[in-house]
Write a protein that holds these residues in place. Sequence first.
Motif: not given
Length: 90
Positions: A41-66
């Motif tokens: 599996p691919k390591e995603l060290p910043d996943f939790l930070e970006i996940y929280e931003d996505w959940k709070k609607k600060k960024i879109s799913a496309a932005g999070a994936s980028r």
Amino acid sequence: GKFALIMFAALAQLERETILERQAEGIAIAKAQGKYKGRKPKELPDFLEIYEDWKKKKISAAGASRALNISRSTFYRKVKEYEDNLIIDL
């Protein structure tokens, strides 16, 4: 001519099924020996930070994936895995 064509098609189908059975047996043996583990599996060290931003609607799913350098489908799969683990851990 038509009969011969049908016979060749049947033989080809039988051979294909035999090949798939042998392949499945070989994979099972390799897994039992610990040689066939699949892709890591691919390591995603910043996943939790970006996940929280996505959940709070600060960024879109496309932005999070980028930001994570993964596809949107992989992002959604990682989100599902993360949320399923949260539910199990509670």
